[in-house]
Design a protein around this motif. Structure first.
Motif, PDB file in Angstrom:
ATOM      1  N   ASN A   1       6.884  53.312  39.702  1.00  0.00           N
ATOM      2  CA  ASN A   1       7.375  55.070  39.837  1.00  0.00           C
ATOM      3  C   ASN A   1       5.995  55.533  41.130  1.00  0.00           C
ATOM      4  O   ASN A   1       5.903  57.246  40.808  1.00  0.00           O
ATOM      5  CB  ASN A   1       7.742  56.093  38.335  1.00  0.00           C
TER       6      ASN A   1
ATOM      7  N   LEU B   1      18.102  54.194  34.701  1.00  0.00           N
ATOM      8  CA  LEU B   1      16.331  55.138  34.758  1.00  0.00           C
ATOM      9  C   LEU B   1      15.719  53.389  35.603  1.00  0.00           C
ATOM     10  O   LEU B   1      15.703  54.355  36.804  1.00  0.00           O
ATOM     11  CB  LEU B   1      15.542  54.817  33.194  1.00  0.00           C
TER      12      LEU B   1
ATOM     13  N   ARG C   1      11.207  59.079  37.644  1.00  0.00           N
ATOM     14  CA  ARG C   1      10.857  58.506  36.325  1.00  0.00           C
ATOM     15  C   ARG C   1       9.896  57.927  35.579  1.00  0.00           C
ATOM     16  O   ARG C   1       9.848  58.006  34.181  1.00  0.00           O
ATOM     17  CB  ARG C   1      10.618  56.929  36.555  1.00  0.00           C
TER      18      ARG C   1
END
Length: 195
Positions: free
Chosen positions: A43, A164, A173
């Motif tokens: 992320n 995700l 995320r």
């Protein structure tokens, strides 16, 4: 005694975890054994290089060649900062519909890891995996180190979610992984509690 492997799970940084690589990090754990652990931060978008520049560096795109010839998902792909180790090396986390013999590691039934230029070429030519994300570098833990960090309340763990991984924007995320667990970020404490 080694706890059960967390391979194929998410590690979600607790608020007390600071530093450029792990603050508010979500890590996909690619391997976890008594020899240590290896994962990719999924992320944190790299500020060092763009995807077109990376493709040019590895000669997948020629200098001056436009990204218009690339499949649509690749035109929007971010390069992620996968962790502090081996930051010059690329790692592609991808769906299991693509495998390179002797180069692809199956992490779970539906997620694989490949760290070769061949997968970037396959993606650019539209013959790669249907879903993929790219990191430079990885996160590594020596034997027992991750277990110590878990005991010190540095990480939460949960089952990985492919939507995700591949459909959620990188910057969303962290909150999305907490939501998967039913956790509100404002309710997390940086203090460890032991009974």
């Amino acid at each position: 005694m080694m706890p059960s492997s967390l391979e194929g799970q998410f590690l979600i940084a607790m608020p007390n975890l600071k530093g450029p690589h792990f603050e508010r990090a979500v890590v996909y754990l690619c391997s976890h054994s008594e020899d240590g652990a290896m994962g990719l931060v999924i992320n944190h978008i790299s500020s060092q290089i763009t995807f077109p520049d990376l493709l040019r560096q590895v000669d997948v795109l020629r200098e001056g060649e436009d990204m218009i010839n690339l499949p649509m998902p690749l035109r929007r792909m971010d390069v992620l900062d996968g962790g502090p180790v081996d930051q010059g090396r690329g790692f592609v986390l991808h769906s299991s519909d693509y495998k390179l013999e002797s180069s692809t590691l199956a992490v779970s039934d539906d997620i694989c890891l490949t760290a070769t230029v061949e997968i970037l070429r396959a993606l650019a030519e539209g013959r790669g995996p249907s879903s993929a994300l790219l990191t430079l570098g990885y996160a590594g833990w020596s034997p027992g180190q991750l277990e110590d960090e878990l005991q010190n309340n540095s990480w939460l763990t949960c089952s990985a979610d492919t939507s995700l991984l591949f459909e959620c924007a990188p910057e969303k995320r962290y909150e999305a992984s907490l939501k998967l667990m039913g956790i509100d970020l404002s309710m997390l404490s940086s203090e460890a509690g032991h009974a």
